[in-house]
Design a protein around this motif. Structure first.
Motif, PDB file in Angstrom:
ATOM      1  N   ALA A   1       0.836  -1.208   0.000  1.00 47.84           N
ATOM      2  CA  ALA A   1       0.000   0.000   0.000  1.00 47.84           C
ATOM      3  C   ALA A   1       0.871   1.257   0.000  1.00 47.84           C
ATOM      4  CB  ALA A   1      -0.939  -0.002   1.200  1.00 47.84           C
ATOM      5  N   VAL A   2       1.988   1.207   0.707  1.00 44.59           N
ATOM      6  CA  VAL A   2       2.910   2.356   0.718  1.00 44.59           C
ATOM      7  C   VAL A   2       3.464   2.572  -0.690  1.00 44.59           C
ATOM      8  CG1 VAL A   2       5.119   3.227   1.576  1.00 44.59           C
ATOM      9  CG2 VAL A   2       3.508   2.153   3.157  1.00 44.59           C
ATOM     10  N   ARG A   3       3.874   1.497  -1.332  1.00 43.26           N
ATOM     11  CA  ARG A   3       4.430   1.619  -2.693  1.00 43.26           C
ATOM     12  C   ARG A   3       3.388   2.171  -3.667  1.00 43.26           C
ATOM     13  NH1 ARG A   3       7.444  -3.162  -1.191  1.00 43.26           N
ATOM     14  NH2 ARG A   3       9.657  -2.641  -1.273  1.00 43.26           N
ATOM     15  N   VAL A   4       2.159   1.679  -3.562  1.00 44.46           N
ATOM     16  CA  VAL A   4       1.082   2.165  -4.436  1.00 44.46           C
ATOM     17  C   VAL A   4       0.830   3.643  -4.175  1.00 44.46           C
ATOM     18  CG1 VAL A   4      -1.393   1.995  -4.919  1.00 44.46           C
ATOM     19  CG2 VAL A   4      -0.009  -0.074  -4.795  1.00 44.46           C
ATOM     20  N   ALA A   5       0.747   4.034  -2.907  1.00 49.16           N
ATOM     21  CA  ALA A   5       0.516   5.445  -2.570  1.00 49.16           C
ATOM     22  C   ALA A   5       1.667   6.312  -3.076  1.00 49.16           C
ATOM     23  CB  ALA A   5       0.347   5.610  -1.059  1.00 49.16           C
ATOM     24  N   LEU A   6       2.888   5.825  -2.935  1.00 47.40           N
ATOM     25  CA  LEU A   6       4.052   6.580  -3.422  1.00 47.40           C
ATOM     26  C   LEU A   6       3.984   6.734  -4.936  1.00 47.40           C
ATOM     27  CD1 LEU A   6       6.741   7.955  -2.788  1.00 47.40           C
ATOM     28  CD2 LEU A   6       7.840   5.712  -2.998  1.00 47.40           C
ATOM     29  N   HIS A   7       3.693   5.653  -5.627  1.00 50.90           N
ATOM     30  CA  HIS A   7       3.597   5.701  -7.089  1.00 50.90           C
ATOM     31  C   HIS A   7       2.516   6.689  -7.534  1.00 50.90           C
ATOM     32  CE1 HIS A   7       3.657   4.337 -11.228  1.00 50.90           C
ATOM     33  NE2 HIS A   7       2.361   4.167 -11.157  1.00 50.90           N
ATOM     34  N   ARG A   8       1.362   6.617  -6.906  1.00 51.04           N
ATOM     35  CA  ARG A   8       0.269   7.534  -7.275  1.00 51.04           C
ATOM     36  C   ARG A   8       0.627   8.982  -6.963  1.00 51.04           C
ATOM     37  NH1 ARG A   8      -4.707   3.776  -5.165  1.00 51.04           N
ATOM     38  NH2 ARG A   8      -4.673   2.370  -6.950  1.00 51.04           N
ATOM     39  N   ALA A   9       1.293   9.181  -5.843  1.00 50.34           N
ATOM     40  CA  ALA A   9       1.696  10.538  -5.488  1.00 50.34           C
ATOM     41  C   ALA A   9       2.688  11.099  -6.488  1.00 50.34           C
ATOM     42  CB  ALA A   9       2.296  10.554  -4.072  1.00 50.34           C
ATOM     43  N   LEU A  10       3.643  10.260  -6.919  1.00 50.71           N
ATOM     44  CA  LEU A  10       4.626  10.720  -7.907  1.00 50.71           C
ATOM     45  C   LEU A  10       3.960  11.069  -9.226  1.00 50.71           C
ATOM     46  CD1 LEU A  10       7.546   8.236  -7.174  1.00 50.71           C
ATOM     47  CD2 LEU A  10       7.292  10.608  -6.424  1.00 50.71           C
ATOM     48  N   LYS A  11       2.976  10.238  -9.627  1.00 48.47           N
ATOM     49  CA  LYS A  11       2.241  10.551 -10.855  1.00 48.47           C
ATOM     50  C   LYS A  11       1.482  11.862 -10.703  1.00 48.47           C
ATOM     51  CE  LYS A  11       0.156   7.425 -13.283  1.00 48.47           C
ATOM     52  NZ  LYS A  11      -0.689   6.299 -13.715  1.00 48.47           N
ATOM     53  N   ARG A  12       0.894  12.074  -9.539  1.00 42.40           N
ATOM     54  CA  ARG A  12       0.131  13.301  -9.293  1.00 42.40           C
ATOM     55  C   ARG A  12       1.076  14.511  -9.316  1.00 42.40           C
ATOM     56  NH1 ARG A  12      -4.549  12.334  -7.667  1.00 42.40           N
ATOM     57  NH2 ARG A  12      -4.057  10.676  -6.209  1.00 42.40           N
ATOM     58  N   LEU A  13       2.242  14.368  -8.700  1.00 46.10           N
ATOM     59  CA  LEU A  13       3.220  15.469  -8.707  1.00 46.10           C
ATOM     60  C   LEU A  13       3.684  15.765 -10.128  1.00 46.10           C
ATOM     61  CD1 LEU A  13       5.419  14.694  -5.581  1.00 46.10           C
ATOM     62  CD2 LEU A  13       3.967  16.698  -5.931  1.00 46.10           C
ATOM     63  N   ALA A  14       3.944  14.717 -10.884  1.00 43.85           N
ATOM     64  CA  ALA A  14       4.387  14.893 -12.278  1.00 43.85           C
ATOM     65  C   ALA A  14       3.333  15.641 -13.083  1.00 43.85           C
ATOM     66  CB  ALA A  14       4.700  13.542 -12.916  1.00 43.85           C
ATOM     67  N   ALA A  15       2.081  15.259 -12.905  1.00 40.33           N
ATOM     68  CA  ALA A  15       0.999  15.913 -13.638  1.00 40.33           C
ATOM     69  C   ALA A  15       0.795  17.364 -13.201  1.00 40.33           C
ATOM     70  CB  ALA A  15      -0.304  15.129 -13.463  1.00 40.33           C
ATOM     71  N   ALA A  16       0.910  17.619 -11.904  1.00 39.28           N
ATOM     72  CA  ALA A  16       0.647  18.946 -11.376  1.00 39.28           C
ATOM     73  C   ALA A  16       1.786  19.928 -11.572  1.00 39.28           C
ATOM     74  CB  ALA A  16       0.307  18.855  -9.889  1.00 39.28           C
ATOM     75  N   HIS A  17       2.997  19.409 -11.716  1.00 41.49           N
ATOM     76  CA  HIS A  17       4.160  20.294 -11.767  1.00 41.49           C
ATOM     77  C   HIS A  17       4.955  20.128 -13.052  1.00 41.49           C
ATOM     78  CE1 HIS A  17       3.482  21.522  -7.664  1.00 41.49           C
ATOM     79  NE2 HIS A  17       3.234  20.278  -7.382  1.00 41.49           N
ATOM     80  N   GLY A  18       4.251  20.189 -14.173  1.00 43.70           N
ATOM     81  CA  GLY A  18       4.933  20.236 -15.449  1.00 43.70           C
ATOM     82  C   GLY A  18       5.111  18.912 -16.130  1.00 43.70           C
ATOM     83  N   GLY A  19       4.647  17.806 -15.568  1.00 42.59           N
ATOM     84  CA  GLY A  19       4.831  16.502 -16.186  1.00 42.59           C
ATOM     85  C   GLY A  19       3.709  16.208 -17.064  1.00 42.59           C
TER      86      GLY A  19
END
Length: 180
Positions: free
Chosen positions: A162-180
């Motif tokens: 669950a930690v890995r999934v949350a981390l992966h989703r958070a990274l995708k969200r950061l990428a989308a929100a900050h220029g990705g």
């Protein structure tokens, strides 16, 4: 491969979100192979490879503006990945030595390698603050505080998966929100 990555990163820095997503998709398997090789060579189980991959991708995302587009991208990426692998080894309490024998394929342009400038903690904190509570807690623990996935799971009452999934989703969200 390396020239394609460089071209994709240049496009991403010019605002091409599709190029950035393509770059991250292309990097993940190469980083995974690199992390497995490093961890196995250090006598560790390759199970922590995903931690290295996720932490490297987050660092690349947070520090992408510090990369010099006039230089090849691969040496910059491999330097960050190597540092993240050492961090994972250190957190496990083992002596953090990363063997370099056999890594020439990954470090073809090593002479151009330079340490990227650090992202200010205020900037990183602002980016992470844009995440929802659970994802923010996971990113802060794993990426900013250096906790392992196992430690983070125990602290947040989550399974390692669950930690890995949350981390992966958070990274995708950061990428989308900050220029990705």
């Amino acid at each position: 491969m390396n020239e394609t990555w460089t071209m994709l990163m240049r496009s991403a820095l010019d605002g091409d979100g599709a190029a950035y997503r393509e770059l991250l998709s292309a990097l993940a398997p190469a980083l995974r192979a690199f992390a497995r090789r490093i961890l196995l060579a250090a006598g560790r189980d390759a199970g922590d490879a995903e931690d290295v991959v996720q932490e490297t991708l987050l660092a690349l995302h947070l520090k992408r503006q510090t990369w010099d587009p006039a230089t090849p991208l691969a040496p910059w990426i491999w330097a960050i990945a190597r540092h993240k692998a050492v961090d994972v080894l250190r957190r496990s309490g083992r002596r953090a030595e990363v063997p370099i024998d056999g890594l020439e394929d990954f470090l073809a342009d090593a002479e151009a390698e330079a340490e990227p400038e650090a992202l200010s903690s205020r900037d990183a904190g602002r980016m992470v603050a844009s995440l929802n509570g659970r994802e923010r807690d996971v990113v802060e623990a794993v990426c900013l505080s250096g906790a392992s996935v196992k430690e983070t799971g125990a602290r947040l009452a989550m399974s390692e998966g669950a930690v890995r999934v949350a981390l992966h989703r958070a990274l995708k969200r950061l990428a989308a929100a900050h220029g990705g």
